[in-house]
Design an enzyme around this catalytic site. Structure first.
Site, PDB file in Angstrom:
ATOM      1  N   GLY A  95       0.810  -1.207   0.000  1.00 48.10           N
ATOM      2  CA  GLY A  95       0.000   0.000   0.000  1.00 48.10           C
ATOM      3  C   GLY A  95       0.846   1.260   0.000  1.00 48.10           C
ATOM      4  O   GLY A  95       2.024   1.227  -0.362  1.00 48.10           O
ATOM      5  N   LEU A 138       0.562   3.647  -2.089  1.00 49.45           N
ATOM      6  CA  LEU A 138       0.987   3.532  -3.492  1.00 49.45           C
ATOM      7  C   LEU A 138       1.537   4.849  -4.036  1.00 49.45           C
ATOM      8  O   LEU A 138       1.086   5.926  -3.680  1.00 49.45           O
ATOM      9  CB  LEU A 138      -0.199   3.071  -4.352  1.00 49.45           C
ATOM     10  CG  LEU A 138      -0.827   1.733  -3.941  1.00 49.45           C
ATOM     11  CD1 LEU A 138      -1.948   1.354  -4.903  1.00 49.45           C
ATOM     12  CD2 LEU A 138       0.198   0.616  -3.857  1.00 49.45           C
ATOM     13  N   HIS A 139       2.528   4.709  -4.911  1.00 50.70           N
ATOM     14  CA  HIS A 139       3.158   5.872  -5.551  1.00 50.70           C
ATOM     15  C   HIS A 139       3.455   5.529  -6.999  1.00 50.70           C
ATOM     16  O   HIS A 139       3.117   4.418  -7.454  1.00 50.70           O
ATOM     17  CB  HIS A 139       4.427   6.273  -4.782  1.00 50.70           C
ATOM     18  CG  HIS A 139       5.360   5.124  -4.552  1.00 50.70           C
ATOM     19  ND1 HIS A 139       6.098   4.552  -5.562  1.00 50.70           N
ATOM     20  CD2 HIS A 139       5.648   4.401  -3.434  1.00 50.70           C
ATOM     21  CE1 HIS A 139       6.825   3.561  -5.077  1.00 50.70           C
ATOM     22  NE2 HIS A 139       6.562   3.435  -3.785  1.00 50.70           N
ATOM     23  N   GLU A 140       4.136   6.452  -7.696  1.00 49.50           N
ATOM     24  CA  GLU A 140       4.414   6.265  -9.121  1.00 49.50           C
ATOM     25  C   GLU A 140       5.150   4.958  -9.435  1.00 49.50           C
ATOM     26  O   GLU A 140       5.000   4.403 -10.520  1.00 49.50           O
ATOM     27  CB  GLU A 140       5.265   7.426  -9.652  1.00 49.50           C
ATOM     28  CG  GLU A 140       4.449   8.622 -10.094  1.00 49.50           C
ATOM     29  CD  GLU A 140       3.407   8.272 -11.159  1.00 49.50           C
ATOM     30  OE1 GLU A 140       3.748   7.589 -12.129  1.00 49.50           O
ATOM     31  OE2 GLU A 140       2.254   8.686 -10.998  1.00 49.50           O
ATOM     32  N   GLY A 141       5.978   4.504  -8.485  1.00 46.42           N
ATOM     33  CA  GLY A 141       6.693   3.240  -8.701  1.00 46.42           C
ATOM     34  C   GLY A 141       5.690   2.091  -8.846  1.00 46.42           C
ATOM     35  O   GLY A 141       5.749   1.304  -9.799  1.00 46.42           O
ATOM     36  N   HIS A 142       4.725   2.023  -7.914  1.00 46.38           N
ATOM     37  CA  HIS A 142       3.703   0.974  -8.005  1.00 46.38           C
ATOM     38  C   HIS A 142       2.885   1.130  -9.286  1.00 46.38           C
ATOM     39  O   HIS A 142       2.540   0.157  -9.944  1.00 46.38           O
ATOM     40  CB  HIS A 142       2.737   1.059  -6.804  1.00 46.38           C
ATOM     41  CG  HIS A 142       3.389   0.833  -5.478  1.00 46.38           C
ATOM     42  ND1 HIS A 142       3.545   1.839  -4.558  1.00 46.38           N
ATOM     43  CD2 HIS A 142       3.927  -0.280  -4.920  1.00 46.38           C
ATOM     44  CE1 HIS A 142       4.130   1.353  -3.472  1.00 46.38           C
ATOM     45  NE2 HIS A 142       4.385   0.073  -3.672  1.00 46.38           N
ATOM     46  N   GLU A 175      12.930  -2.359  -9.337  1.00 49.63           N
ATOM     47  CA  GLU A 175      14.393  -2.493  -9.303  1.00 49.63           C
ATOM     48  C   GLU A 175      15.001  -1.874  -8.042  1.00 49.63           C
ATOM     49  O   GLU A 175      16.091  -2.247  -7.621  1.00 49.63           O
ATOM     50  CB  GLU A 175      14.964  -1.814 -10.553  1.00 49.63           C
ATOM     51  CG  GLU A 175      16.456  -1.874 -10.687  1.00 49.63           C
ATOM     52  CD  GLU A 175      16.970  -1.008 -11.830  1.00 49.63           C
ATOM     53  OE1 GLU A 175      16.161  -0.545 -12.662  1.00 49.63           O
ATOM     54  OE2 GLU A 175      18.185  -0.765 -11.869  1.00 49.63           O
ATOM     55  N   GLN A 194      15.889  -7.618  -2.792  1.00 49.67           N
ATOM     56  CA  GLN A 194      14.631  -8.339  -2.569  1.00 49.67           C
ATOM     57  C   GLN A 194      14.304  -9.201  -3.794  1.00 49.67           C
ATOM     58  O   GLN A 194      13.843 -10.338  -3.670  1.00 49.67           O
ATOM     59  CB  GLN A 194      13.498  -7.346  -2.303  1.00 49.67           C
ATOM     60  CG  GLN A 194      12.114  -7.981  -2.327  1.00 49.67           C
ATOM     61  CD  GLN A 194      11.012  -7.042  -1.895  1.00 49.67           C
ATOM     62  OE1 GLN A 194      10.782  -6.859  -0.717  1.00 49.67           O
ATOM     63  NE2 GLN A 194      10.312  -6.435  -2.850  1.00 49.67           N
ATOM     64  N   ARG A 249       8.018   5.260   1.917  1.00 45.98           N
ATOM     65  CA  ARG A 249       8.613   5.921   3.077  1.00 45.98           C
ATOM     66  C   ARG A 249       8.907   7.400   2.825  1.00 45.98           C
ATOM     67  O   ARG A 249       9.086   8.156   3.782  1.00 45.98           O
ATOM     68  CB  ARG A 249       9.923   5.226   3.472  1.00 45.98           C
ATOM     69  CG  ARG A 249       9.717   3.823   3.999  1.00 45.98           C
ATOM     70  CD  ARG A 249      11.042   3.170   4.285  1.00 45.98           C
ATOM     71  NE  ARG A 249      10.901   1.738   4.523  1.00 45.98           N
ATOM     72  CZ  ARG A 249      10.617   1.206   5.708  1.00 45.98           C
ATOM     73  NH1 ARG A 249      10.467   1.984   6.750  1.00 45.98           N
ATOM     74  NH2 ARG A 249      10.478  -0.100   5.845  1.00 45.98           N
TER      75      ARG A 249
HETATM   76  O1  PAF Z   1       8.263  -4.678  -1.844  1.00 47.96           O
HETATM   77  C1  PAF Z   1       7.264  -4.712  -1.084  1.00 47.96           C
HETATM   78  O2  PAF Z   1       6.387  -3.846  -1.105  1.00 47.96           O
HETATM   79  C2  PAF Z   1       7.116  -5.872  -0.115  1.00 47.96           C
HETATM   80  O3  PAF Z   1       8.350  -6.275   0.372  1.00 47.96           O
HETATM   81  C3  PAF Z   1       6.341  -7.058  -0.735  1.00 47.96           C
HETATM   82  C4  PAF Z   1       7.083  -7.675  -1.904  1.00 47.96           C
HETATM   83  C5  PAF Z   1       4.962  -6.601  -1.154  1.00 47.96           C
HETATM   84  C6  PAF Z   1       6.177  -8.159   0.334  1.00 47.96           C
HETATM   85  O4  PAF Z   1       5.495  -7.694   1.444  1.00 47.96           O
END
Ligand code: PAF
Length: 299
Positions: free
Chosen positions: A45, A47-51, A164, A169, A203
């Site tokens: 959640g 959410l921003h431009e990356g999402h 990226e 991750q 963040r």
């Molecule tokens: O990158 C994230 O936002 C989180 O680490 C993810 C992949 C949704 C897992 O909670």
């Protein structure tokens, strides 16, 4: 009051482009009754431009797109960090609706994913859990792997999309998918940046406006050291300490690491020429907010 307000938003959006599910059971029913490839964008959640760029890419490449919104408790090693993590479901749904694509949005409860055992599984993540973010945030990647395994097994997407910025991750998730033999194609999408260069992150909104502007220096330093690296005139220890020195000049900052590492192994290089796939990784705390960024030094 807030609940009834949210409910009416849910109803309004549901009639339109978004179909919102509170459980994976309901989402599965919907997915099983339709056809076509499924693209999946897991999010926490805020959410921003990356999402948005991940969702757009998933929509361009799949018949159906699922977005999950779930703040995963097991990946926070610091309870205070979990507490202050930004949450704004109403705004998230509005952003998703504004994209103009048909989307399935799932916002599960902690209990559906974890039952009464809110704990991480332990995976063999080898050195991935020991370097950089793994070292700074003990247990973080076990928590990420745990929730991503659960999410992938619930949604069963053909393709899953990640940014990226969280390069380490992505490596962890590649390893998870291999370890657990999960049949999914992982897609990494480029970093979205604010106009002054700061990598977009949920963040960022916890920063003061001044710190948010100052944080543009992180990308400037990554680019400056890339130039120096490509010029080939300096040793690695020199570049590393220059990077750390420049980052330390950001007011109210604490540099956690600035390293160059091999993109595949994520092992820090010892000298220039050690790897043909070098990437810079940085983590800086600004006003006690952790920011990470990365830049490929080969291209
Ligand atoms: O990158 C994230 O936002 C989180 O680490 C993810 C992949 C949704 C897992 O909670």
């Amino acid at each position: 009051m807030l609940n009834s307000h949210l409910c009416s938003i849910f109803e309004y959006l549901e009639a339109k482009l978004l179909q919102i599910f509170k459980t994976f059971t309901d989402l599965r029913e919907q997915l099983d009754s339709g056809q076509g490839s499924v693209g999946f964008v897991p999010t926490m959640g805020a959410l921003h431009e990356g999402h948005v760029s991940l969702v757009r890419r998933a929509a361009a490449e799949n018949t159906r797109v699922v977005v999950s919104i779930f703040v995963n408790p097991t990946q926070f090693n610091d309870p205070a960090d979990l507490e202050k993590y930004p949450r704004n479901l109403e705004q998230d749904l509005q952003i998703l609706e504004s994209l103009g694509s048909q989307l399935f949005v799932v916002c599960p409860a902690v209990s559906e994913l974890y039952g009464d055992r809110l704990e991480s599984k332990i995976y063999d993540l080898a050195h991935l859990s020991e370097v950089m973010e793994g070292a700074m945030r003990p247990g973080h990647y076990q928590g990420v792997a745990t929730v991503v395994e659960k999410l992938l097994k619930e949604v069963r997407p053909d393709q899953a999309y990640f940014g990226e910025k969280d390069f380490q991750q992505f490596k962890v998730i590649e390893r998870l998918v291999a370890l657990e033999s999960i049949d999914v194609r992982l897609v990494q999408c480029p970093i979205a940046r604010e106009h002054h260069g700061l990598a977009r992150s949920s963040r960022n909104e916890l920063l003061s406006p001044q710190a948010r502007r100052d944080a543009g220096v992180i990308y400037a330093v990554l680019q400056q050291i890339k130039k120096d690296y490509q010029a080939g005139d300096y040793s690695y220890p020199f570049l590393k300490s220059k990077g750390i020195r420049e980052l330390s000049k950001i007011p109210n900052s604490r540099v956690e690491y600035f390293i160059l590492a091999d993109e595949e192994s994520l092992e820090e290089i010892e000298s220039l020429g050690d790897s043909t796939k070098v990437r810079a990784f940085v983590a800086v705390q600004l006003e006690k907010i952790r920011l990470i960024d990365t830049l490929n030094y080969q291209e």
